[in-house]
Design an enzyme around this catalytic site. Structure first.
Site, PDB file in Angstrom:
ATOM      1  N   CYS A 152      -0.947   3.601  -6.589  1.00 19.81           N
ATOM      2  CA  CYS A 152      -1.816   2.998  -5.570  1.00 19.81           C
ATOM      3  C   CYS A 152      -2.060   1.567  -6.027  1.00 19.81           C
ATOM      4  CB  CYS A 152      -3.131   3.771  -5.490  1.00 19.81           C
ATOM      5  SG  CYS A 152      -4.439   2.936  -4.565  1.00 19.81           S
ATOM      6  N   CYS A 205       0.869  -1.172   0.000  1.00 20.10           N
ATOM      7  CA  CYS A 205       0.000   0.000   0.000  1.00 20.10           C
ATOM      8  C   CYS A 205       0.909   1.226   0.000  1.00 20.10           C
ATOM      9  CB  CYS A 205      -0.869  -0.028   1.257  1.00 20.10           C
ATOM     10  SG  CYS A 205      -1.920   1.424   1.462  1.00 20.10           S
TER      11      CYS A 205
HETATM   12  N1  DGL Z   1      -3.840   0.416  -2.009  1.00 18.26           N
HETATM   13  C1  DGL Z   1      -3.631   1.641  -1.274  1.00 18.26           C
HETATM   14  C2  DGL Z   1      -2.428   2.383  -1.857  1.00 18.26           C
HETATM   15  O1  DGL Z   1      -1.587   1.770  -2.513  1.00 18.26           O
HETATM   16  C3  DGL Z   1      -4.919   2.374  -1.177  1.00 18.26           C
HETATM   17  C4  DGL Z   1      -4.975   3.327  -0.058  1.00 18.26           C
HETATM   18  C5  DGL Z   1      -6.353   3.684   0.447  1.00 18.26           C
HETATM   19  O2  DGL Z   1      -6.923   2.877   1.174  1.00 18.26           O
HETATM   20  O3  DGL Z   1      -6.780   4.807   0.159  1.00 18.26           O
HETATM   21  O4  DGL Z   1      -2.244   3.553  -1.670  1.00 18.26           O
END
Ligand code: DGL
Length: 279
Positions: free
Chosen positions: A194, A83
């Site tokens: 993301c 993440c």
């Molecule tokens: N998958 C997360 C990232 O890479 C998402 C973050 C979120 O929950 O907004 O930033």
């Protein structure tokens, strides 16, 4: 008598812990499992608190520490913070708190994008939490090398992926709003900053156009995991039968459905359950 080399390396048999606020980390998980077929994994999705990207730095840091603690208590030998938002807020303090556990984080792939661009202009799409973090500013200072970096915060995009809406006219409309300023700026590399975004890569590519190359950092993160396992002698033994377990802080049935939808070919191998993060 048992020789040193035949003593089983119990540590090596433990799972790799993979963490994301939701299902986005599965875009990293699928590459990891493909490249490291002997490794077991323990995936934690903090879906009770997704999306992280619109929370404060302190909130994201606290939630990420709770998740990392849970994964370590459940036996993870290495953590992948799959993440970008959680990594931006917490990677430094996680490594300070657990100096003995290898922790691999994510950051938007500004470096490869800047190396590959022909137009001298690259785009980065990510959550507010990632783009507003000091870590991102430092990334640009270190790696942009005179290349123009055009950023676009994409609040709400994570929710599309969490709810399983991966295409359709409404998503396309939303993507035009986010991406048109980038394509008008003549970018030729677009960093998916993301881990949720690779699941809507087809829709993003269609809106960005064929001249734009999308960069998904999952292969680079996997190589980093391989380097860590190699240097610490922690590869799972080739005879081990891998187990893949998935936990969510919200609804296990919903996570199960998402896993089936997003990484279907491997879904017969998995167990899904709910948990809370209290030790
Ligand atoms: N998958 C997360 C990232 O890479 C998402 C973050 C979120 O929950 O907004 O930033």
């Amino acid at each position: 008598m048992m020789g040193i080399s035949s003593i089983p390396n119990k540590m090596a048999e433990r799972p790799i812990g993979v963490f994301d606020s939701g299902v986005g980390g599965l875009s990293v998980w699928r590459v990891l499992v493909e490249q490291l077929p002997h490794e077991s994994t323990l995936y934690l999705a903090d879906q009770a608190h997704v999306p992280y990207g619109v929370r404060t730095h302190a909130e994201i840091e606290n939630l990420t520490h709770a998740a990392a603690h849970w994964l370590i208590l459940h036996g993870a030998k290495l953590l992948v913070i799959a993440c970008n938002t959680a990594s931006a807020a917490a990677l430094t303090s996680l490594r300070e708190r657990w100096p003995d556990i290898p922790i691999v984080g994510m950051e938007p792939a500004v470096k490869p994008a800047s190396e590959r661009t022909q137009t001298g202009k690259v785009g980065v799409m990510a959550t507010p939490g990632t783009l507003e973090a000091a870590r991102f500013t430092s990334l640009i200072e270190r790696f942009a090398n005179g290349v123009e970096v055009h950023t676009r915060v994409c609040p709400g995009l994570v929710d599309w992926v969490e709810s399983g809406q991966l295409n359709g006219p409404n998503l396309t409309h939303q993507l035009h709003y986010f991406l048109d300023p980038l394509t008008q700026a003549d970018i030729d590399q677009l960093v998916l900053g993301c881990t949720h975004y690779p699941f809507i890569a087809d829709a993003i590519q269609q809106v960005a156009g064929a001249k734009v190359t999308l960069i998904d950092p999952a292969p680079a993160v996997t190589r980093q995991v391989e380097r860590s396992l190699e240097s610490l002698g922690m590869y799972a033994p080739p005879q081990s039968s891998p187990r893949h377990r998935f936990y969510t802080t919200a609804d296990a049935l919903a996570l199960h459905a998402a896993v089936m939808r997003l990484i279907h070919p491997m879904s017969q191998l998995i167990q899904v359950a709910a948990t809370n993060l209290e030790p």
